[in-house]
Each structure stands twice: as structure tokens, then as C-alpha cells.
Design a protein around this motif. Sequence first.
Motif, PDB file in Angstrom:
ATOM      1  N   ARG A 129       0.835  -1.195   0.000  1.00  0.00           N
ATOM      2  CA  ARG A 129       0.000   0.000   0.000  1.00  0.00           C
ATOM      3  C   ARG A 129       0.877   1.254   0.000  1.00  0.00           C
ATOM      4  N   GLU A 130       0.393   2.311  -0.646  1.00  0.00           N
ATOM      5  CA  GLU A 130       1.100   3.590  -0.594  1.00  0.00           C
ATOM      6  C   GLU A 130       1.090   4.163   0.815  1.00  0.00           C
ATOM      7  N   SER A 131       0.035   3.884   1.579  1.00  0.00           N
ATOM      8  CA  SER A 131      -0.013   4.379   2.957  1.00  0.00           C
ATOM      9  C   SER A 131       1.082   3.763   3.808  1.00  0.00           C
ATOM     10  N   THR A 132       1.479   2.516   3.482  1.00  0.00           N
ATOM     11  CA  THR A 132       2.598   1.898   4.204  1.00  0.00           C
ATOM     12  C   THR A 132       3.887   2.641   3.915  1.00  0.00           C
ATOM     13  N   HIS A 133       4.089   3.070   2.648  1.00  0.00           N
ATOM     14  CA  HIS A 133       5.277   3.849   2.297  1.00  0.00           C
ATOM     15  C   HIS A 133       5.266   5.200   3.014  1.00  0.00           C
ATOM     16  N   MET A 135       3.705   6.079   5.815  1.00  0.00           N
ATOM     17  CA  MET A 135       3.941   5.929   7.247  1.00  0.00           C
ATOM     18  C   MET A 135       5.388   5.525   7.529  1.00  0.00           C
ATOM     19  N   GLY A 136       5.984   4.757   6.604  1.00  0.00           N
ATOM     20  CA  GLY A 136       7.395   4.417   6.759  1.00  0.00           C
ATOM     21  C   GLY A 136       8.283   5.646   6.690  1.00  0.00           C
ATOM     22  N   LEU A 137       7.942   6.580   5.778  1.00  0.00           N
ATOM     23  CA  LEU A 137       8.708   7.830   5.703  1.00  0.00           C
ATOM     24  C   LEU A 137       8.620   8.605   7.015  1.00  0.00           C
ATOM     25  N   SER A 154       6.890  15.215  -8.527  1.00  0.00           N
ATOM     26  CA  SER A 154       6.640  15.459  -9.943  1.00  0.00           C
ATOM     27  C   SER A 154       5.403  16.337 -10.110  1.00  0.00           C
ATOM     28  N   ASP A 155       5.396  17.129 -11.173  1.00  0.00           N
ATOM     29  CA  ASP A 155       4.298  18.069 -11.426  1.00  0.00           C
ATOM     30  C   ASP A 155       3.192  17.359 -12.194  1.00  0.00           C
ATOM     31  N   ASP A 156       2.533  16.412 -11.538  1.00  0.00           N
ATOM     32  CA  ASP A 156       1.418  15.689 -12.151  1.00  0.00           C
ATOM     33  C   ASP A 156       0.496  15.222 -11.031  1.00  0.00           C
ATOM     34  N   ASP A 157      -0.530  14.461 -11.390  1.00  0.00           N
ATOM     35  CA  ASP A 157      -1.507  14.007 -10.397  1.00  0.00           C
ATOM     36  C   ASP A 157      -0.851  13.109  -9.348  1.00  0.00           C
ATOM     37  N   LYS A 158       0.079  12.260  -9.783  1.00  0.00           N
ATOM     38  CA  LYS A 158       0.725  11.352  -8.849  1.00  0.00           C
ATOM     39  C   LYS A 158       1.519  12.123  -7.794  1.00  0.00           C
ATOM     40  N   GLY A 159       2.301  13.126  -8.242  1.00  0.00           N
ATOM     41  CA  GLY A 159       3.083  13.912  -7.296  1.00  0.00           C
ATOM     42  C   GLY A 159       2.211  14.724  -6.364  1.00  0.00           C
ATOM     43  N   GLU A 160       1.113  15.281  -6.911  1.00  0.00           N
ATOM     44  CA  GLU A 160       0.230  16.090  -6.078  1.00  0.00           C
ATOM     45  C   GLU A 160      -0.497  15.236  -5.048  1.00  0.00           C
ATOM     46  N   ASN A 161      -0.922  14.017  -5.427  1.00  0.00           N
ATOM     47  CA  ASN A 161      -1.578  13.123  -4.476  1.00  0.00           C
ATOM     48  C   ASN A 161      -0.619  12.707  -3.372  1.00  0.00           C
ATOM     49  N   PHE A 162       0.648  12.445  -3.759  1.00  0.00           N
ATOM     50  CA  PHE A 162       1.649  12.057  -2.770  1.00  0.00           C
ATOM     51  C   PHE A 162       1.838  13.167  -1.733  1.00  0.00           C
ATOM     52  N   ALA A 163       1.998  14.404  -2.205  1.00  0.00           N
ATOM     53  CA  ALA A 163       2.193  15.529  -1.285  1.00  0.00           C
ATOM     54  C   ALA A 163       0.932  15.787  -0.455  1.00  0.00           C
ATOM     55  N   ARG A 164      -0.243  15.652  -1.079  1.00  0.00           N
ATOM     56  CA  ARG A 164      -1.493  15.934  -0.364  1.00  0.00           C
ATOM     57  C   ARG A 164      -1.704  14.978   0.803  1.00  0.00           C
ATOM     58  N   LYS A 165      -1.228  13.738   0.689  1.00  0.00           N
ATOM     59  CA  LYS A 165      -1.401  12.775   1.765  1.00  0.00           C
ATOM     60  C   LYS A 165      -0.260  12.837   2.781  1.00  0.00           C
ATOM     61  N   LEU A 166       0.935  13.202   2.321  1.00  0.00           N
ATOM     62  CA  LEU A 166       2.097  13.162   3.204  1.00  0.00           C
ATOM     63  C   LEU A 166       2.206  14.405   4.085  1.00  0.00           C
ATOM     64  N   ILE A 167       1.896  15.571   3.534  1.00  0.00           N
ATOM     65  CA  ILE A 167       2.084  16.818   4.286  1.00  0.00           C
ATOM     66  C   ILE A 167       1.238  16.850   5.562  1.00  0.00           C
ATOM     67  N   PRO A 168      -0.041  16.419   5.558  1.00  0.00           N
ATOM     68  CA  PRO A 168      -0.772  16.361   6.831  1.00  0.00           C
ATOM     69  C   PRO A 168      -0.133  15.439   7.864  1.00  0.00           C
ATOM     70  N   LEU A 169       0.467  14.326   7.412  1.00  0.00           N
ATOM     71  CA  LEU A 169       1.164  13.440   8.340  1.00  0.00           C
ATOM     72  C   LEU A 169       2.361  14.149   8.957  1.00  0.00           C
ATOM     73  N   PHE A 170       3.069  14.963   8.136  1.00  0.00           N
ATOM     74  CA  PHE A 170       4.185  15.745   8.667  1.00  0.00           C
ATOM     75  C   PHE A 170       3.686  16.721   9.736  1.00  0.00           C
ATOM     76  N   ALA A 171       2.581  17.373   9.467  1.00  0.00           N
ATOM     77  CA  ALA A 171       2.062  18.358  10.421  1.00  0.00           C
ATOM     78  C   ALA A 171       1.668  17.689  11.735  1.00  0.00           C
ATOM     79  N   GLN A 172       1.088  16.494  11.645  1.00  0.00           N
ATOM     80  CA  GLN A 172       0.681  15.789  12.865  1.00  0.00           C
ATOM     81  C   GLN A 172       1.865  15.367  13.712  1.00  0.00           C
TER      82      GLN A 172
END
Length: 816
Positions: A129-133, A135-137, A154-172
Motif C-alpha cells: 500500500r502507498e499508505s505503508t510507504h 507511514m514508513g517515511l 513530480s508536477d502531475d496528479d501522482k506527485g500532487e496526491n503524494f504531497a497531499r497525503k504526506l504533508i498532513p502526516l508531517f504536520a501531525q
Amino acid sequence: MASFLNKRIKLKHYQHALSLVFAIHETNNNPRLLNNITLGMYAYDNLFDPKTTYETILDLLSAQEKNIPNYRCDAKNVWSVIGGLTVENSLQMADILNNYKIPQFIYGSFEDTIRDKPNLPFMYWMGPRESTHQMGLVQLLLHFKWTWIGLLVSDDDKGENFARKLIPLFAQNSICLAFWQRNSASHYDLSNPSVERILKLMGTILSTDVTVIIVSMDTDLIFTVIFLLEKKIELLKSYFGKVWIMPPQWYLSISHRGELIGTNIFHGALSFSTHTYFVPEFQEFLHHFKYDSALMHFFCLFWQGAFKHCKHCREEKLDELPEIIFEIDMSGESYSIYNAVYAVSHALHGMHLTRQRAMWAKGNFDLLNIHPWQLHPFLKNIRFNNGAGQEVVFENGGFPTGYDIINWVTFPNHSFLKNKVGEISPSQTFSINEEAIEWHRTLKQVCICVAWLSTSPPFPGADMHSQTGEILLQCKEGSLTMFYCALGYLGFLSSISFTLAFLARKLPDAFNEDAALCVKCPEDQYPNENKDQCIPKTISFLSYQEPLGIVSTVSTISLSLITCFVMQTFLKNWDTPIVKANNQSLTCILLISILICYLATLLFLGKPEKVICLLQQPIFLIFFSVAVSCVLAKTIIVVLAFMSTKPASQMKKGLGKKLGSSVVVSCSLVQVCICIAWLSTSPPFPGADMHSQTGEILLQCKQGSLTMFNCALGYLGFLSSLSFTVAFLARKLPDAFNEGKFITFSMLVFCSVWISFIPAYLSTTGKNVVVVEIFAILASNTGLLACIFLPKCYVIIFRADLNSRMCLKEKRKHST
């Protein structure tokens, strides 16, 4: 410059196709899978292009690659499809494959939201799962206390989705972003306007004090960024190392001269790779691999790119290629493909066996008449062992797997080493070995000192030492007098703070600032080493598969077979004096009780269930009471038989079956009543121990009412003590075949085991409590069996001359 960038070929991805060929070759040569059936394959390259993906799937499903809409004329026999590497390719393929209900195996990572979509029921996920990656980060950053980082996507949907899910985890988790930039470079054209943004990024990377940079881009875009960064470093002639955390599926790129790109930059980098097991036969397969005419069109481009100067490419060997061109160790994605082939093979094998049982009378087992949708019931929750010996278990339409944490070590000769330094499991349990990590050679953390302005200020010192791969440049104190004054004032402030905190230690939590910062983990979780995160506990119980369970099971079965052998020996010699002399019926009841007590230990193994918990203790206690009652009855009979020496003695009338039966029934009935009262008031039940073992939830049977349990154990102890006392008094009675001595020894062993059981039971925790109880049951049971029956079996089997009436009369005369 742009010309050689366009000529780069992704040679490493061809290992995916080779792992497919290898898996099919291995399953076809397995005699226990698909007898008389040979699997084949079609291999296509979609070039990571959506249009090519759709055309490829239509070609696959159409005969002679004639794509006629809404028709399937002479369609190919396709049972499953493996692909694609990215989520986008997988969804494009599913648009067509779902119409035909063809099983589709995805070997790249996937998003949780996509997996749960109801319109994708025929997709099987082999990757993590991408969520496992993500949370591992986060856990990796928290482990090393890296809270000031950079992020490149990357400047595409994949890069934006990655940042959108990871940045809230960083804030928490209080992780701050120094910079976050999206990058793109179409077809590696260095004249593209997006390159200007990359050039600005170079300045940010080289000037910032950020040590850790997380990257989420494809390998080709990383190649462009690193190529430009290397050029920038050559101009500046200096570079302070960074910790690069690279994306999954990333690999080191090579230039047109066959040299690694970013050798200096990526030394010490970390990345996440799909978890894999070592498959030694794969290397042997690559050593002998020679593509035939059927695979020539697919592997021709790869062969020409890998072996640039070969004239007869089929004579070249893949394992002779340098590692920067082609790796012979199976990658994580290749391992997922390998498991997918085995899953299809086992599903077909299961269908074959089902049809064989259903159509036995007809004798028609034509596996070629099946349809792809018929495989789904066999694939949903399939379980098998692959060729590497690893157990693969599908859960909810997929194989749950995690990531290995890889440390990349590069060398000046353009070679590299991938060193596994940790992992994160599918349940997001994180582990890492810090000592195994090789950090960048020039990684520095500069100590900035705030100096006093009077007298001599601090100055940079020459003392440098390694600290977790970083060189710490320390500061000298300058004036020792001012340094000690500063330390003294710091001590003064610390004393005041301690005094105030001590006085306020009993204030309510509402006024306690520290209490607001600490949160107790839920019962099913435990804190990590740094006490800054809660980790789910693993479920544990004493199973049949673990070593202690195997030893207990083997011991129980072996001792049960010995008991059956003793029982058979006595039944075959039922009318002989040695069997008659000590009450045949009591002997038979005692052996049956011992056998049931042995088998009762199997109830202590495996996952606790409601019925098992109800039967576990009562069966053991009741039949142990029956066994001890039989021993007591046999001892009483021996004593009374010796006392009744006169023919007219009244005691002789009480001997026989009635006395033995009454003792056994009356003594056992008390224990039965105790157990009935126990089960009717507060019976045992399956429960979970959350606290005895760190990081584990121990499933076990709770006793219910401890009072009733202790009463049952106490009564058993009373019976044992009474039997031991009577047997001890009768141990020297002169009689032929006198059991007094044997019973004394057996009860001595029995009581010794249970006396030592009490402190051992109270001092152990976790699964060891069950092991101690099993050992006590087996040991005390074996004491009864060995001390009472083995001497008699010896006489019956090896000294049959002593088992006669004449010998009995002589012994009686001699004893008189």
C-alpha cells in the motif's frame, strides 16, 4: 546533450518480463502442479503510454491482433493478466479487462482508495500500500529526529496526491517543510521552460541548510535533476552531502558512457523497495537463459542495449553484465510477478481438482474449457508456498506485503551496493539497523555557537567525530572564566525550575503543562523506543506451528501411544495373575483416565475459543481426580487384603469391585460437583492479556472464577496427599505383586511435580504459563504411568515365568 538523454533505455524493467518467464518455466516443471497442462505467456510493452496500453489489451484479447469492436472472433485463451507497474496503467487496463472479468494482478504499489472501489472487483494487488510507504517515511524521519526537510515531487496528479497525503502526516508529527517544489521536464528536453524551475531548484538545494530531501518522481525526471545538479556542483567545486530519500521502484541511472549518474550525490541515499525473498534458482535461470524466436521481438531491443558490441547476442549471458546495467537479484516488483504466476497456477490446479471430483464418472477434465471468471472463487483467499519456500496468503483479494529500507552505497569505480537496513511491515511496524547504514562522506552538521561579546569569543575547534554518519564540528570555549560563569547561571536557573516543578507536582492535570503533552497509548498499542508514537500490538498465542507447540504435540501423541500399548498389553493378558492381583477394572479405569489426561493437553494449544475454554480445565481436573481416586482405591484394597488374613474375616467381604467402584465414584463425584458449580456460576472464557508482554496481545483462556479454580486444584491436592499417605504406610506390606511401593513412588513424583508447578506457574508470563501447565500435566501423568505399570509390563513381556499361579503361591509362602 538532449540527444543522448532520449536514447536511454530502461533496461532494469526487463527483469520483470524475465521473472515472468522464470515463474512459468518453474511451474511448468513442477510435477505437483497442472499435470499435462503447460502454461504460456504473451509479453507486451505499453511504453508507459495510455493509448498504447489500450491498444495492447485489445491486441491481447483479439485473434491475430484484429481489433473488432464488440466481437471476439477466435479469441485467445487468456486466463489472467499481470500489469501494470503504475496505478494509472492498472486502471487503464482494468477499463477493458473488467468487461471480460479477467483476473488482473497489479505488481506495483497501490492507493487504498482505489482498492476499495466497488467497480474494480477483478483486480488483485501484489504490491504494498502507498499508505505503508508514507507511514514508513514518517517513522524514518521521527526515528532520526529529522524535522526540517525538503520535498521534491513530480508536477502531475501522482506527485500532487503524494504531497497531499504526506504533508498532513508531517504536520501531525511536528515535521516542518523547508521547501516543497513540483518539477517536470517533458521528454528530457533541456530547452523546455520547466528546466528553468529545475535550475532554480539547484540553487535552493546547494544553499539551504536542509540535510534531508524526500523525492517522489520517476527515474527519468530524477535523472534530469541530478544531471543538472552535477553540472552545478562541478562549477562550484563544492558540495555538502544530503540524505536523499528516494521513491520506490527507483534505481541508479547510467549515462551514454555506461557510468552511474549521481555517484557522489546518492552515496548513502535511502529508498523503499517492495519486500522480497531471495530466489537462488532465478540466478541459475538467468545464467542459462537464451531467448528463442518467440521472445526475440520483445527482448531484441533489450539485448542490443545491454550487449552493445555483441555480434551473436544469443551467446551472451545475463549474469555477466555489470550490476549498473542489469541486476541478477530479483527485485521487489519481479518478486510480485513471480508470486502472481504461482497464484494463477495454484488456482488452476484447485479448479482442476474440483472438476476432477465433480466429473469423475465422465472422465472429461479438459482445463481449456474454463473461463477466466471461474478463477475468482479460487483466488480470493488462496494460500500456497512459492518456489522460494515462502508462504503466500491472499487476504481480501491481494497479498499483503511491506517495504524493505535500502541504503545505497556507491563506489568510485561506478559500482554500487544495495544494503537492506530495515523494513516496514504491512501492519506498519517499523524497524531499522542504524549501525548498518553508510552515510554520505561529506555530511556535516555545523554547531552554531552563541558567544559572549566580551573577552575572547568562541572559535571553531578541530575536534571532529562521527555521530550517526554526520561530522560534528564542535566549538571551543574561548575564555574559560566566562564559560564557567555561563554554566553557573544555567545551573542557577535549573535549580529554580526544579524547585517550582517539585512544588507543583501535585497540581491537577488541568494546570499541568506536561500532562497535556503526554497521551497514553490505547490498550491494543504500545509506544515506540522514543515514546513519541503508538504502534499496534501483534496477536500471539501458543500455536501448533511454533517450536514449543510442536514439542508439546509430539510429546502428547507419543505418550498417548505408549499408554495405548500398555492398555493393549493388559487386555491381552487379562486372566494372568499379575493383572488379576490388583483389580482389573480399576487398572483399566486408571489407564483410560491417564490417556484422556494426555489428550486434554491438546486443548491448551491453538487459538482459544469459547468451547475449548469451557472444556480445557474441567476435563483435566475431573479425569485427574478419577486417576488419583483409582490409585487411592487400589492402595486401600492392598491394605485391606493384607489385614484380612483369616478365612472368616469380615473385611474380606468388603474387598472386590464394590469397594473400588465406591471409592472412585465418591471421590470423583466431589470434583465433578465443584466443576459443575464453577461452569454454572463463572465459567472460563477466551480473553486477551494486553499487558504481560510488550508489543503483544496474548490470547488465552481466562479462568472465570479463581475461587472455584483454586477449590478444584485444592481438592486434587487433597486426594493426592491422601493417596500418597496411604501408599506410604502400605509400602512394606508383604504380599505377592504388592503395588504399595510402586504407588508410593508414583504419588511421590505426582506430588513433587505439582508442588514445583505452583511457583513456576506464578513466576511465568505470556505463553510460558500455558507451557508450564502442559509440562506439569505430562510429567505427573507420566509418573503414574511409569511407576505403576512399567514394572508389570516388564514382567508380562520379558519375565512370563513369574506371571503364574505357582510363582504367586511361592511368593506368598516366602512372604509368610
